[in-house]
Scaffold this active site. Structure first.
Site, PDB file in Angstrom:
ATOM      1  N   SER A  34       0.835  -1.205   0.000  1.00 36.85           N
ATOM      2  CA  SER A  34       0.000   0.000   0.000  1.00 36.85           C
ATOM      3  C   SER A  34       0.873   1.259   0.000  1.00 36.85           C
ATOM      4  CB  SER A  34      -0.856  -0.053   1.278  1.00 36.85           C
ATOM      5  OG  SER A  34      -1.999   0.725   1.162  1.00 36.85           O
ATOM      6  N   PRO A  35       0.350   2.375  -0.516  1.00 39.44           N
ATOM      7  CA  PRO A  35       1.159   3.608  -0.513  1.00 39.44           C
ATOM      8  C   PRO A  35       1.583   4.003   0.902  1.00 39.44           C
ATOM      9  CG  PRO A  35      -0.839   3.884  -1.824  1.00 39.44           C
ATOM     10  CD  PRO A  35      -0.971   2.572  -1.128  1.00 39.44           C
ATOM     11  N   GLN A 111       0.557   6.429  -6.897  1.00 38.80           N
ATOM     12  CA  GLN A 111      -0.667   7.039  -6.371  1.00 38.80           C
ATOM     13  C   GLN A 111      -0.542   8.550  -6.539  1.00 38.80           C
ATOM     14  OE1 GLN A 111      -1.367   7.555  -2.092  1.00 38.80           O
ATOM     15  NE2 GLN A 111      -3.341   6.514  -2.316  1.00 38.80           N
ATOM     16  N   TYR A 198      -7.734  14.380   1.763  1.00 42.55           N
ATOM     17  CA  TYR A 198      -7.001  15.236   0.825  1.00 42.55           C
ATOM     18  C   TYR A 198      -7.979  15.862  -0.178  1.00 42.55           C
ATOM     19  CZ  TYR A 198      -3.165  13.157   3.293  1.00 42.55           C
ATOM     20  OH  TYR A 198      -2.341  12.771   4.310  1.00 42.55           O
ATOM     21  N   ARG A 343       1.698  -1.314   7.237  1.00 41.40           N
ATOM     22  CA  ARG A 343       2.582  -1.447   8.408  1.00 41.40           C
ATOM     23  C   ARG A 343       3.191  -2.825   8.549  1.00 41.40           C
ATOM     24  NH1 ARG A 343      -1.871   1.098  12.199  1.00 41.40           N
ATOM     25  NH2 ARG A 343      -3.069  -0.062  10.654  1.00 41.40           N
TER      26      ARG A 343
HETATM   27  C1  LIG Z   1       4.040   5.153   6.943  1.00 38.61           C
HETATM   28  C2  LIG Z   1       2.701   5.219   6.287  1.00 38.61           C
HETATM   29  C3  LIG Z   1       2.491   6.088   5.239  1.00 38.61           C
HETATM   30  C4  LIG Z   1       1.262   6.123   4.566  1.00 38.61           C
HETATM   31  N1  LIG Z   1       1.126   6.897   3.452  1.00 38.61           N
HETATM   32  C5  LIG Z   1       0.016   6.769   2.692  1.00 38.61           C
HETATM   33  C6  LIG Z   1      -0.070   7.390   1.423  1.00 38.61           C
HETATM   34  O1  LIG Z   1       0.869   7.999   0.934  1.00 38.61           O
HETATM   35  N2  LIG Z   1      -1.230   7.256   0.733  1.00 38.61           N
HETATM   36  C7  LIG Z   1      -2.286   6.517   1.218  1.00 38.61           C
HETATM   37  O2  LIG Z   1      -3.312   6.420   0.566  1.00 38.61           O
HETATM   38  N3  LIG Z   1      -2.197   5.905   2.397  1.00 38.61           N
HETATM   39  C8  LIG Z   1      -1.087   5.988   3.127  1.00 38.61           C
HETATM   40  N4  LIG Z   1      -0.977   5.280   4.283  1.00 38.61           N
HETATM   41  C9  LIG Z   1      -2.057   4.370   4.667  1.00 38.61           C
HETATM   42  C10 LIG Z   1      -1.743   2.949   4.202  1.00 38.61           C
HETATM   43  O3  LIG Z   1      -1.620   2.878   2.790  1.00 38.61           O
HETATM   44  C11 LIG Z   1      -2.794   1.939   4.691  1.00 38.61           C
HETATM   45  O4  LIG Z   1      -4.004   2.234   4.058  1.00 38.61           O
HETATM   46  C12 LIG Z   1      -2.975   1.984   6.204  1.00 38.61           C
HETATM   47  O5  LIG Z   1      -1.732   2.040   6.873  1.00 38.61           O
HETATM   48  C13 LIG Z   1      -3.750   0.765   6.706  1.00 38.61           C
HETATM   49  O6  LIG Z   1      -3.099  -0.418   6.351  1.00 38.61           O
HETATM   50  P1  LIG Z   1      -2.201  -1.276   7.389  1.00 38.61           P
HETATM   51  O7  LIG Z   1      -3.067  -1.595   8.566  1.00 38.61           O
HETATM   52  O8  LIG Z   1      -1.787  -2.489   6.611  1.00 38.61           O
HETATM   53  O9  LIG Z   1      -1.040  -0.421   7.794  1.00 38.61           O
HETATM   54  C14 LIG Z   1       0.209   5.276   4.990  1.00 38.61           C
HETATM   55  C15 LIG Z   1       0.426   4.431   6.084  1.00 38.61           C
HETATM   56  C16 LIG Z   1       1.643   4.377   6.707  1.00 38.61           C
HETATM   57  C17 LIG Z   1       1.833   3.420   7.848  1.00 38.61           C
END
Ligand SMILES: Cc1cc2nc3c(=O)[nH]c(=O)nc-3n(C[C@H](O)[C@H](O)[C@H](O)COP(=O)(O)O)c2cc1C
Length: 410
Positions: A34-35, A111, A198, A343
């Site tokens: 994921s981003p 993205q 955003y 994460r």
């Molecule tokens: C370090 C970090 C940076 C993130 N940056 C973005 C981002 O640039 N764009 C986005 O849509 N979501 C961003 N997210 C959200 C993640 O893409 C994801 O949707 C969110 O962390 C939930 O997933 P997880 O439980 O697997 O971490 C970010 C999350 C983390 C932890």
């Protein structure tokens, strides 16, 4: 190819490891990195850090590797160190990344986004504190942010600008230009960031959009900007490559955007040939009674399932997914077509290969670089040797090393 012990072998490939074809793009499995914003870009462009960060994810076996939210213009970034793609000079540096990701069998995805009223701040580690004049002295001046409705924007040292029609048209053009640059940079998938509070989400939610023109008021009007951006991107992105759209299924604490509205948006996106809806949540808050989305395991998967079934679109489930079996169950239940993780992949970048191993796939090492896979397959053979035989070999070689006794002399 190595054989795993018979009891671990499986007869049918889990959905998680069943390749998926998105237009002409074939993805080796259903796992998406994921981003993840890094706040470490150089004048918008990637550097060695991004090669390492995304390289780990590519060599760990993900099907798709997303870069972080990448702004379509400098003022669309959150911080001075956020990523952007708004200049021909960026193409070469992103191309290095996409070449590397492809070389390791993953599909590179970008993205595209615009921070709108969430711009002009510090990064996550400083809790997105707004930039001030004291930051200007350090060379990081605040800038004028743009929003759909200035009156409901959070306080900033420089007052925000309420976007007029020219601003709207110009931002749509920047999305179009950034999409073309992304293609030149070698990306196979482009995602529009319409979530997390955003700019696009600011238009969607009535908590942040109180316009009285054709971009505010009823749902159709609030969706107009999102749809115009998505249409502009789809128009210039090749027909044989997929476009994703990340939305917030609901606002969170204090917001107003609902799941019903998100389903309507997903339907509208399907009609303009958006291929995949990436289902997240939250990002905008106001003063309503809407609660926070509870952070339970797979906390957005049920939103993804509902959107998938009701809007008849393909979806990505993301959020709190950490276990291979959990990911497989989401896919088997029809709650998503793909699984994204952030994460957990920071913690364990080889998660896909380990998941393949835990499922007993024939050759789980195939998701790793061949140099790793070769050695790990050999180790797997060694692991399956009879314990007694192992001990006999060890005893024999010990005698050799201790007494100079050659293996053949006895
Ligand atoms: C370090 C970090 C940076 C993130 N940056 C973005 C981002 O640039 N764009 C986005 O849509 N979501 C961003 N997210 C959200 C993640 O893409 C994801 O949707 C969110 O962390 C939930 O997933 P997880 O439980 O697997 O971490 C970010 C999350 C983390 C932890």
């Amino acid at each position: 190819m190595v054989s795993l012990p018979a009891q671990n072998k499986i007869t049918t490939t889990p959905l998680l490891f069943t390749p998926i074809k998105l237009r002409s793009v074939i993805v080796r499995n259903r796992i998406i990195a994921s981003p993840m914003c890094q706040y470490l870009s150089t004048d918008g462009g990637p550097n060695d850090w991004h090669m390492m960060h995304l390289g780990r994810l590519a060599i760990g076996g993900c099907g798709i590797v997303f870069g972080e939210e990448t702004a379509v213009e400098p003022n669309g970034r959150k911080t001075h160190s956020c990523a952007g793609i708004y200049n021909a000079k960026h193409v070469k540096s992103y191309r290095k990344l996409t070449d590397m990701i492809k070389q390791h069998g993953a599909v590179p995805a970008i993205q595209l986004g615009h921070a709108g009223r969430k711009g002009s701040c510090h990064g996550a580690m400083e809790d997105w504190r707004p930039l001030t004049e004291s930051d200007a002295i350090q060379g990081f001046p605040p800038w004028q942010i743009m929003t759909p409705s200035a009156a409901v924007s959070p306080p900033r040292p420089i007052p925000p600008k309420e976007m007029d029609q020219d601003d709207i048209n110009r931002v749509i053009d920047t999305f179009r230009d950034a999409t073309k640059l992304s293609l030149d940079a070698g990306y196979d998938i482009v995602e529009i960031h319409g979530a997390h509070g955003y700019l696009i989400h600011q238009f969607l939610s009535s908590a942040s959009n109180q316009r009285i023109d054709s971009y505010g008021g009823c749902l159709e009007n609030r969706m107009r900007f999102a749809i115009e951006v998505a249409q502009a991107v789809r128009d210039v992105w090749p027909k044989d490559k997929p476009v994703f759209f990340r939305l917030s299924a609901v606002d969170s604490k204090g917001g107003s955007w609902t799941l019903t509205e998100a389903i309507a948006l997903a339907k509208a996106l399907r009609k303009i040939d958006i291929d995949m809806v990436d289902v997240s949540s939250g990002g905008i808050s106001g003063s309503s009674n809407m609660p926070m989305v509870p952070r339970i395991p797979a906390y957005q998967a049920s939103f993804s399932g509902l959107i998938r079934r009701q809007a008849k679109v393909s979806t990505v489930a993301v959020g709190g997914i950490t276990e291979p079996q959990q990911a497989e169950e989401i896919l088997q239940a029809g709650d998503a077509d793909m699984i994204a993780m952030a994460r957990e992949l920071m913690w364990n970048a080889d998660w896909p290969a380990h998941a393949a191993y835990s499922f007993g796939l024939d050759d789980p090492f195939c998701y790793l670089p061949e140099g790793y896979a070769h050695r790990l397959r050999q180790r797997e053979v060694q692991k399956t040797m009879e314990v007694n035989q192992d001990q006999a070999i060890i005893a024999k070689s010990l005698r050799y090393f201790l007494d100079g006794e050659t293996p053949s002399s006895k």
